[in-house]
Scaffold this motif. Sequence first.
Motif, PDB file in Angstrom:
ATOM      1  N   LYS A 295     -54.358 -10.794 -24.779  1.00 54.33           N
ATOM      2  CA  LYS A 295     -54.747 -11.366 -25.963  1.00 54.33           C
ATOM      3  C   LYS A 295     -56.248 -10.764 -26.597  1.00 54.33           C
ATOM      4  CE  LYS A 295     -52.436 -15.905 -25.725  1.00 54.33           C
ATOM      5  NZ  LYS A 295     -51.801 -15.556 -24.260  1.00 54.33           N
ATOM      6  N   PRO A 296     -57.337 -10.614 -25.838  1.00 55.49           N
ATOM      7  CA  PRO A 296     -58.293 -10.016 -26.273  1.00 55.49           C
ATOM      8  C   PRO A 296     -58.317  -8.716 -27.064  1.00 55.49           C
ATOM      9  CG  PRO A 296     -58.736 -11.144 -24.063  1.00 55.49           C
ATOM     10  CD  PRO A 296     -57.340 -10.729 -24.399  1.00 55.49           C
ATOM     11  N   MET A 297     -57.310  -8.017 -26.925  1.00 49.53           N
ATOM     12  CA  MET A 297     -56.981  -6.775 -27.484  1.00 49.53           C
ATOM     13  C   MET A 297     -57.231  -7.100 -28.956  1.00 49.53           C
ATOM     14  SD  MET A 297     -57.027  -3.857 -25.862  1.00 49.53           S
ATOM     15  CE  MET A 297     -56.806  -3.736 -24.140  1.00 49.53           C
ATOM     16  N   ALA A 298     -56.728  -8.039 -29.500  1.00 50.80           N
ATOM     17  CA  ALA A 298     -56.688  -8.187 -31.067  1.00 50.80           C
ATOM     18  C   ALA A 298     -57.955  -8.186 -31.641  1.00 50.80           C
ATOM     19  CB  ALA A 298     -55.997  -9.477 -31.343  1.00 50.80           C
ATOM     20  N   ALA A 299     -59.096  -8.618 -30.900  1.00 50.02           N
ATOM     21  CA  ALA A 299     -60.293  -8.662 -31.496  1.00 50.02           C
ATOM     22  C   ALA A 299     -61.099  -7.273 -31.677  1.00 50.02           C
ATOM     23  CB  ALA A 299     -61.249  -9.396 -30.503  1.00 50.02           C
ATOM     24  N   VAL A 300     -60.357  -6.192 -30.820  1.00 54.23           N
ATOM     25  CA  VAL A 300     -61.107  -4.932 -30.935  1.00 54.23           C
ATOM     26  C   VAL A 300     -60.252  -3.995 -31.765  1.00 54.23           C
ATOM     27  CG1 VAL A 300     -62.560  -5.267 -28.860  1.00 54.23           C
ATOM     28  CG2 VAL A 300     -60.210  -4.069 -28.682  1.00 54.23           C
ATOM     29  N   TRP A 301     -59.032  -4.145 -32.012  1.00 58.33           N
ATOM     30  CA  TRP A 301     -58.209  -3.181 -32.880  1.00 58.33           C
ATOM     31  C   TRP A 301     -58.133  -3.490 -34.176  1.00 58.33           C
ATOM     32  CZ3 TRP A 301     -55.034   1.112 -31.269  1.00 58.33           C
ATOM     33  CH2 TRP A 301     -54.979   1.323 -30.094  1.00 58.33           C
ATOM     34  N   SER A 302     -58.019  -2.491 -35.103  1.00 59.64           N
ATOM     35  CA  SER A 302     -57.456  -2.708 -36.306  1.00 59.64           C
ATOM     36  C   SER A 302     -56.247  -3.031 -36.429  1.00 59.64           C
ATOM     37  CB  SER A 302     -57.777  -1.272 -37.204  1.00 59.64           C
ATOM     38  OG  SER A 302     -57.385  -1.315 -38.689  1.00 59.64           O
ATOM     39  N   GLN A 303     -55.621  -3.678 -37.426  1.00 58.83           N
ATOM     40  CA  GLN A 303     -54.124  -4.185 -37.211  1.00 58.83           C
ATOM     41  C   GLN A 303     -53.226  -3.747 -38.144  1.00 58.83           C
ATOM     42  OE1 GLN A 303     -54.524  -8.497 -36.183  1.00 58.83           O
ATOM     43  NE2 GLN A 303     -55.856  -8.142 -34.611  1.00 58.83           N
ATOM     44  N   GLY A 304     -53.638  -2.394 -38.653  1.00 63.10           N
ATOM     45  CA  GLY A 304     -52.855  -1.871 -39.710  1.00 63.10           C
ATOM     46  C   GLY A 304     -51.789  -1.108 -39.014  1.00 63.10           C
ATOM     47  N   ALA A 305     -50.834  -0.806 -40.238  1.00 60.96           N
ATOM     48  CA  ALA A 305     -49.495  -0.074 -39.690  1.00 60.96           C
ATOM     49  C   ALA A 305     -49.850   1.475 -39.131  1.00 60.96           C
ATOM     50  CB  ALA A 305     -48.800   0.066 -40.967  1.00 60.96           C
ATOM     51  N   MET A 306     -51.076   1.999 -39.403  1.00 62.17           N
ATOM     52  CA  MET A 306     -51.315   3.257 -38.991  1.00 62.17           C
ATOM     53  C   MET A 306     -51.890   3.422 -37.506  1.00 62.17           C
ATOM     54  SD  MET A 306     -49.749   5.027 -41.253  1.00 62.17           S
ATOM     55  CE  MET A 306     -50.355   6.450 -40.948  1.00 62.17           C
ATOM     56  N   VAL A 307     -52.356   2.367 -36.852  1.00 59.71           N
ATOM     57  CA  VAL A 307     -52.898   2.454 -35.610  1.00 59.71           C
ATOM     58  C   VAL A 307     -51.829   2.967 -34.552  1.00 59.71           C
ATOM     59  CG1 VAL A 307     -54.746   0.615 -35.954  1.00 59.71           C
ATOM     60  CG2 VAL A 307     -52.394   0.332 -34.767  1.00 59.71           C
ATOM     61  N   THR A 308     -52.357   3.809 -33.752  1.00 61.34           N
ATOM     62  CA  THR A 308     -51.500   4.455 -32.656  1.00 61.34           C
ATOM     63  C   THR A 308     -52.092   4.276 -31.195  1.00 61.34           C
ATOM     64  OG1 THR A 308     -52.748   6.627 -33.286  1.00 61.34           O
ATOM     65  CG2 THR A 308     -50.583   6.293 -34.246  1.00 61.34           C
ATOM     66  N   ALA A 309     -51.113   4.325 -30.511  1.00 61.47           N
ATOM     67  CA  ALA A 309     -51.420   4.342 -28.897  1.00 61.47           C
ATOM     68  C   ALA A 309     -50.795   5.362 -28.184  1.00 61.47           C
ATOM     69  CB  ALA A 309     -51.452   3.126 -28.240  1.00 61.47           C
ATOM     70  N   LEU A 310     -50.996   6.025 -27.235  1.00 60.90           N
ATOM     71  CA  LEU A 310     -50.425   6.945 -26.382  1.00 60.90           C
ATOM     72  C   LEU A 310     -50.872   6.614 -24.774  1.00 60.90           C
ATOM     73  CD1 LEU A 310     -50.889   8.820 -29.032  1.00 60.90           C
ATOM     74  CD2 LEU A 310     -49.406  10.293 -27.561  1.00 60.90           C
ATOM     75  N   HIS A 311     -50.305   5.661 -24.056  1.00 66.57           N
ATOM     76  CA  HIS A 311     -50.505   5.206 -22.759  1.00 66.57           C
ATOM     77  C   HIS A 311     -50.163   5.837 -21.820  1.00 66.57           C
ATOM     78  CE1 HIS A 311     -51.594   1.373 -24.870  1.00 66.57           C
ATOM     79  NE2 HIS A 311     -50.269   1.307 -25.392  1.00 66.57           N
ATOM     80  N   PRO A 312     -50.938   5.725 -20.467  1.00 64.81           N
ATOM     81  CA  PRO A 312     -50.576   6.495 -19.415  1.00 64.81           C
ATOM     82  C   PRO A 312     -49.103   6.260 -19.048  1.00 64.81           C
ATOM     83  CG  PRO A 312     -52.203   4.382 -18.825  1.00 64.81           C
ATOM     84  CD  PRO A 312     -51.940   4.630 -20.526  1.00 64.81           C
ATOM     85  N   ILE A 313     -48.612   5.101 -19.622  1.00 65.80           N
ATOM     86  CA  ILE A 313     -47.223   4.892 -19.112  1.00 65.80           C
ATOM     87  C   ILE A 313     -46.152   5.677 -20.062  1.00 65.80           C
ATOM     88  CG2 ILE A 313     -47.562   2.768 -17.799  1.00 65.80           C
ATOM     89  CD1 ILE A 313     -46.613   1.502 -20.382  1.00 65.80           C
ATOM     90  N   GLY A 314     -46.557   6.626 -20.790  1.00 65.12           N
ATOM     91  CA  GLY A 314     -45.701   7.463 -21.923  1.00 65.12           C
ATOM     92  C   GLY A 314     -45.489   6.600 -23.133  1.00 65.12           C
ATOM     93  N   GLY A 315     -44.729   7.086 -23.894  1.00 66.02           N
ATOM     94  CA  GLY A 315     -44.261   6.901 -25.350  1.00 66.02           C
ATOM     95  C   GLY A 315     -45.435   6.934 -26.161  1.00 66.02           C
ATOM     96  N   ARG A 316     -45.186   6.785 -27.640  1.00 67.36           N
ATOM     97  CA  ARG A 316     -46.121   6.498 -28.534  1.00 67.36           C
ATOM     98  C   ARG A 316     -45.712   5.311 -29.463  1.00 67.36           C
ATOM     99  NH1 ARG A 316     -47.062  10.053 -34.096  1.00 67.36           N
ATOM    100  NH2 ARG A 316     -44.711   9.103 -34.326  1.00 67.36           N
ATOM    101  N   GLN A 317     -46.817   4.657 -29.553  1.00 69.62           N
ATOM    102  CA  GLN A 317     -46.838   3.396 -30.403  1.00 69.62           C
ATOM    103  C   GLN A 317     -47.641   3.520 -31.609  1.00 69.62           C
ATOM    104  OE1 GLN A 317     -47.731   3.119 -26.938  1.00 69.62           O
ATOM    105  NE2 GLN A 317     -45.593   3.154 -26.663  1.00 69.62           N
ATOM    106  N   VAL A 318     -46.770   3.113 -32.611  1.00 66.28           N
ATOM    107  CA  VAL A 318     -47.418   3.473 -34.100  1.00 66.28           C
ATOM    108  C   VAL A 318     -47.405   1.783 -34.677  1.00 66.28           C
ATOM    109  CG1 VAL A 318     -47.053   4.428 -36.274  1.00 66.28           C
ATOM    110  CG2 VAL A 318     -46.565   5.552 -34.197  1.00 66.28           C
ATOM    111  N   GLY A 319     -48.262   1.470 -35.361  1.00 65.55           N
ATOM    112  CA  GLY A 319     -48.659   0.234 -35.924  1.00 65.55           C
ATOM    113  C   GLY A 319     -49.065  -0.883 -35.021  1.00 65.55           C
ATOM    114  N   TRP A 320     -49.801  -1.928 -35.585  1.00 62.64           N
ATOM    115  CA  TRP A 320     -50.292  -2.879 -34.638  1.00 62.64           C
ATOM    116  C   TRP A 320     -49.314  -3.643 -33.741  1.00 62.64           C
ATOM    117  CZ3 TRP A 320     -53.745  -4.260 -31.370  1.00 62.64           C
ATOM    118  CH2 TRP A 320     -53.656  -5.561 -30.980  1.00 62.64           C
ATOM    119  N   ASP A 321     -48.250  -3.820 -34.545  1.00 59.77           N
ATOM    120  CA  ASP A 321     -47.336  -4.703 -33.794  1.00 59.77           C
ATOM    121  C   ASP A 321     -46.636  -3.957 -32.410  1.00 59.77           C
ATOM    122  OD1 ASP A 321     -47.385  -6.813 -35.593  1.00 59.77           O
ATOM    123  OD2 ASP A 321     -45.699  -6.244 -36.739  1.00 59.77           O
TER     124      ASP A 321
END
Length: 142
Positions: A27-53
């Motif tokens: 839950k605390p992640m929501a306070a530090v992330w922008s919550q738009g459709a263009m945010v991205t994450a590439l985690h150590p477990i692989g994959g690519r996530q696009v958008g806050w959801d």
Amino acid sequence: MSPEDEVRTISLRFYAALTRMANGDAKPMAAVWSQGAMVTALHPIGGRQVGWDAVRASFEQVARLASGGKVELHQQRIHIAGELACETGVEQGQITLADQRVAIEHRVTNLYQREGDGWKMIHHHTDISPAMLAVLDSLPHS
């Protein structure tokens, strides 16, 4: 406070939120992330996530399996260009995923953007973790 100090502050908040996620609470992640459709994450477990959801869901997925974790940023470098900040470093720590202890040592790049209420993360990218992937691959698939 200087822009660099502001970015250091949001970085500390992100790593506190990442440690909370590594202990089962995303839950605390929501306070530090922008919550738009263009945010991205590439985690150590692989994959690519696009958008806050998708980014939020990825942290929640790991949190359901995580406990006893701590993640800190070392060798931090910050570069600010206008409303964007780039942070690089090495994440170090540990996490227990599905009852298996895993060491964390990933190179990382984080991007932050200044928004109306301060700096927010817009991108998080780490090295792939073969150890984390091995744990996840050993779990029963439904």
